[in-house]
Design a protein around this motif. Structure first.
Motif, PDB file in Angstrom:
ATOM      1  N   LEU A   1      28.831  78.283  66.191  1.00 53.44           N
ATOM      2  CA  LEU A   1      30.109  78.989  66.058  1.00 53.44           C
ATOM      3  C   LEU A   1      29.993  80.243  65.212  1.00 53.44           C
ATOM      4  O   LEU A   1      30.709  81.211  65.423  1.00 53.44           O
ATOM      5  CB  LEU A   1      31.160  78.057  65.424  1.00 53.44           C
ATOM      6  CG  LEU A   1      31.695  76.975  66.352  1.00 53.44           C
ATOM      7  CD1 LEU A   1      32.495  75.964  65.556  1.00 53.44           C
ATOM      8  CD2 LEU A   1      32.558  77.588  67.449  1.00 53.44           C
ATOM      9  N   ALA A   2      29.088  80.196  64.244  1.00 51.88           N
ATOM     10  CA  ALA A   2      28.954  81.330  63.332  1.00 51.88           C
ATOM     11  C   ALA A   2      28.037  82.389  63.902  1.00 51.88           C
ATOM     12  O   ALA A   2      27.744  83.383  63.257  1.00 51.88           O
ATOM     13  CB  ALA A   2      28.446  80.847  61.985  1.00 51.88           C
ATOM     14  N   GLY A   3      27.576  82.158  65.120  1.00 56.51           N
ATOM     15  CA  GLY A   3      26.651  83.098  65.757  1.00 56.51           C
ATOM     16  C   GLY A   3      27.099  84.537  65.579  1.00 56.51           C
ATOM     17  O   GLY A   3      26.294  85.419  65.264  1.00 56.51           O
ATOM     18  N   GLY A   4      28.401  84.756  65.717  1.00 56.31           N
ATOM     19  CA  GLY A   4      28.953  86.094  65.600  1.00 56.31           C
ATOM     20  C   GLY A   4      28.840  86.671  64.202  1.00 56.31           C
ATOM     21  O   GLY A   4      28.877  87.881  64.028  1.00 56.31           O
ATOM     22  N   ALA A   5      28.714  85.784  63.218  1.00 56.77           N
ATOM     23  CA  ALA A   5      28.678  86.258  61.839  1.00 56.77           C
ATOM     24  C   ALA A   5      27.263  86.605  61.384  1.00 56.77           C
ATOM     25  O   ALA A   5      27.064  87.151  60.313  1.00 56.77           O
ATOM     26  CB  ALA A   5      29.264  85.191  60.920  1.00 56.77           C
TER      27      ALA A   5
ATOM     28  N   LEU B   1      33.665  81.765  59.450  1.00 58.98           N
ATOM     29  CA  LEU B   1      33.958  81.615  60.877  1.00 58.98           C
ATOM     30  C   LEU B   1      35.044  82.607  61.316  1.00 58.98           C
ATOM     31  O   LEU B   1      34.994  83.129  62.423  1.00 58.98           O
ATOM     32  CB  LEU B   1      34.380  80.174  61.194  1.00 58.98           C
ATOM     33  CG  LEU B   1      33.256  79.137  61.007  1.00 58.98           C
ATOM     34  CD1 LEU B   1      33.783  77.723  61.165  1.00 58.98           C
ATOM     35  CD2 LEU B   1      32.096  79.373  61.971  1.00 58.98           C
TER      36      LEU B   1
ATOM     37  N   ARG C   1      35.473  85.583  60.045  1.00 61.58           N
ATOM     38  CA  ARG C   1      34.768  86.858  60.121  1.00 61.58           C
ATOM     39  C   ARG C   1      34.017  86.934  61.448  1.00 61.58           C
ATOM     40  O   ARG C   1      34.028  87.945  62.131  1.00 61.58           O
ATOM     41  CB  ARG C   1      33.807  86.966  58.946  1.00 61.58           C
ATOM     42  CG  ARG C   1      33.623  88.372  58.461  1.00 61.58           C
ATOM     43  CD  ARG C   1      32.997  88.365  57.084  1.00 61.58           C
ATOM     44  NE  ARG C   1      31.671  87.775  57.112  1.00 61.58           N
ATOM     45  CZ  ARG C   1      31.148  87.077  56.117  1.00 61.58           C
ATOM     46  NH1 ARG C   1      31.831  86.861  55.035  1.00 61.58           N
ATOM     47  NH2 ARG C   1      29.929  86.585  56.208  1.00 61.58           N
ATOM     48  N   GLY C   2      33.389  85.802  61.792  1.00 61.00           N
ATOM     49  CA  GLY C   2      32.610  85.750  63.034  1.00 61.00           C
ATOM     50  C   GLY C   2      33.483  86.001  64.244  1.00 61.00           C
ATOM     51  O   GLY C   2      33.137  86.798  65.124  1.00 61.00           O
TER      52      GLY C   2
ATOM     53  N   LYS D   1      34.735  89.658  64.958  1.00 56.13           N
ATOM     54  CA  LYS D   1      33.793  90.659  65.489  1.00 56.13           C
ATOM     55  C   LYS D   1      33.926  90.847  66.991  1.00 56.13           C
ATOM     56  O   LYS D   1      34.135  89.907  67.718  1.00 56.13           O
ATOM     57  CB  LYS D   1      32.366  90.224  65.144  1.00 56.13           C
ATOM     58  CG  LYS D   1      31.991  90.683  63.756  1.00 56.13           C
ATOM     59  CD  LYS D   1      30.477  90.647  63.555  1.00 56.13           C
ATOM     60  CE  LYS D   1      30.127  91.050  62.132  1.00 56.13           C
ATOM     61  NZ  LYS D   1      28.715  90.898  61.850  1.00 56.13           N
TER      62      LYS D   1
END
Lengths: 282, 288
Positions: free
Chosen positions: A277-281, B282, B284-285, B288
């Protein structure tokens, strides 16, 4: 269809106390039906006083049901002979390692059970050696039990049960008094006996991280079975478990409070889920 | 300035004078300040229980000293007696040590030994019972008629009624179910908040210690292996594991997240703390 090893049919058990002349009955278990299959690893959860220890003691005829029937491999232990037979099939390990060691040398302690069965000495020797090897305590066979750590003592107690060639082991909070390393040793041993030797395991515990390692989890509350299923199903109901005075592993709780996934069972699953889930972060 | 408890070169041997002589604790130097909540951790046999048994003079040092409020407790008989009232010790599974006819008498046992007046004893029993949640209607009952959890509360009340400056708990939550454990942790926290007493907790549970302690002392091989804040001690996970201990599951989760390259702190010891950090991350993620 799997083979049944222990079967509870509508079992009620009440403790009786004498109060003001008239006996008063306190029901510890009420109308419990439960099947344990051969080779299964079942964890039993419940708060103090829920009835889970009573359930454990009914498995090997330490207690006798007030109503209903407990059958072990087709045997109903309604006579002393049959109760002995049941105890040869189902062995029991208790919470306090110091209360269940009888001899002053490890191997004598493990031999105690088989000796009582009247087995010939050469055969006993082999059983004791095999049992101690299976719990990784063979090198300690000449030691004095009271000088061992808690985890080691519990493994000796388990070896004592294995040496009886029992098919099922019931453990009542075997790790409650142990430190983290001792707990780990006992859990590894129990899992190995289950997987490699096919021994059926019933583990009564307060530790949720132990319960998630079982094939099936049974939750007891107020003397009744209130949940019965695979760990993932059971631990998907965080609020329900809490209502029974229980908790969930921290990995399960974290994913639950974040609202990302229910029924996560261990650290690795939790880490994978968050990392995904945190891939984007990143 | 003197410390509430200070040990200087404290050493105790088992089987002293025989070939089997071993040091149960060896050259332990500790300082515990007034009002601190200190957690002591260590595997079975690391010397934790031997150490705390010296704090109120249950065991006599083979060498070294124990000072309570700056005074050597073994100076003379009178000092030793006083320090036993100053430092209360609640053993593991204390419910097995109840022995009086009634719950009231059991809780009153300590204050009675302190030669307090009947009125003062009664006041203290009531205060301790109310604090620990021992029901008033249980005071006249035999302690043996109570459930395990109730018995433990009575036993704890029996130590609290002495109103010691320092209260030591050896594995207070052992054998309790999750609800009982949480209730006990809150009880200890409240006690400390209300009385400002010094509290020392010996435990195997890294989670419990993380939740309560200001400072952590790690015992290993009869000596103090580490001491510091929860942060300082728990950040040394590999060393703790080598000593037969572990870190809380949540701490392990964060260590593994870091290993995967996520920008999260390593000093996370409670689920609450961890959830707050991850919520932000999460969000923040997904932004994006």
């Amino acid at each position: 269809m799997s083979e049944k090893i222990i079967e509870f049919e509508n079992v009620t058990f009440a403790y009786e106390t004498e109060e003001e002349d008239a006996p008063v009955q306190f029901p510890a278990l009420t109308d419990v039906s439960l099947t344990i299959n051969k080779g299964e690893f079942v964890a039993v959860l419940g708060h103090n006083g829920s009835g889970k220890s009573t359930l454990a003691k009914l498995c090997n005829a330490i207690l006798e049901p007030t109503k209903g029937k407990v059958t072990v491999k087709g045997i109903v232990p309604d006579t002393e002979e049959k109760a002995d037979e049941v105890r040869r099939i189902v062995g029991m390990v208790f919470q306090n390692p110091d209360n269940q060691i009888v001899a002053t040398i490890v191997e004598d302690d493990v031999a105690f059970g088989p000796e009582n069965l009247g087995i010939e000495p050469a055969q006993i020797r082999k059983r004791v050696d095999d049992a101690l090897k299976s719990v990784n305590m063979y090198e300690f066979r000449h030691r004095e039990p009271h000088k061992l750590s808690g985890g080691q003592k519990q493994r000796v107690a388990i070896a004592g049960v294995i040496a009886m060639q029992t098919e099922c082991i019931v453990l009542d909070e075997p790790t409650a008094m142990l430190d983290p390393k001792g707990r780990e040793e006992v859990m590894q041993t129990v899992k190995r006996l289950n997987k490699e030797m096919g021994i059926t395991v019933v583990l009564v515990t307060h530790f949720m991280d132990e319960a998630v390692q079982a094939d099936r989890v049974v939750v007891v509350d107020g003397g009744r079975i209130v949940m019965n299923g695979k760990p993932r199903e059971i631990f998907s109901n965080v609020e329900k478990l809490r209502s029974f005075g229980l908790d969930v592993p921290q990995s399960t709780e974290l994913c639950h409070v974040l609202g990302i996934k229910e029924g996560v069972l261990d650290v690795d699953e939790c880490v994978d889920e968050i990392a995904r889930l945190a891939g984007g972060a990143l | 300035m003197s410390y509430t408890i200070e040990t200087i070169g404290l050493t105790h041997y088992y089987s002293k004078g025989t070939v089997q002589q071993v040091a149960a604790i060896n050259d332990v130097n500790l300082k515990i300040e007034k009002g601190e909540l200190v957690g002591i951790i260590g595997h079975t046999g690391s010397g934790k229980s031997t150490l705390i048994s010296h704090f109120n003079g249950l065991l006599k040092p083979d060498s070294g000293k124990v000072l309570v409020d700056g005074v050597d407790i073994w100076k003379d008989k009178e000092t030793l007696k006083k320090s036993r009232f100053k430092v209360g010790l609640c053993f593991q599974y204390p419910e097995y040590q109840l022995f009086e006819e009634t719950v009231y008498k059991d809780i009153a046992f300590g204050p009675k030994n302190m030669k307090l007046s009947e009125a003062e004893i009664k006041e203290r029993v009531m205060r301790a019972a109310a604090f620990t949640g021992v029901k008033a209607e249980h005071l006249g009952k035999s302690p043996f008629d109570l459930s395990g959890g109730e018995k433990r509360r009575v036993a704890i009340a029996g130590v609290m009624s002495m109103e010691p400056e320092v209260l030591i708990f050896d594995e207070p939550a052992a054998g309790l179910d999750p609800r009982g454990r949480n209730a006990l942790i809150n009880l200890i926290k409240d006690y400390r908040k209300q009385t400002g007493s010094t509290v020392i907790i010996v435990s195997h549970s890294m989670e419990d210690i993380a939740e309560m302690a200001d400072r952590v002392i790690v015992m290993n091989n009869s000596s103090v292996a580490m001491q510091g804040s929860v942060d300082e001690v728990y950040s040394r996970g590999d060393e703790l594991r080598a000593m037969g201990l572990n870190v809380p599951e949540i701490t392990e989760i964060f260590a593994k997240l870091r290993a995967k390259g996520l920008d999260v702190p390593q000093n996370v010891y409670t689920v609450e703390q961890g959830a707050a950090i991850l919520r932000k991350l999460l969000e923040r993620g997904s932004a994006k």
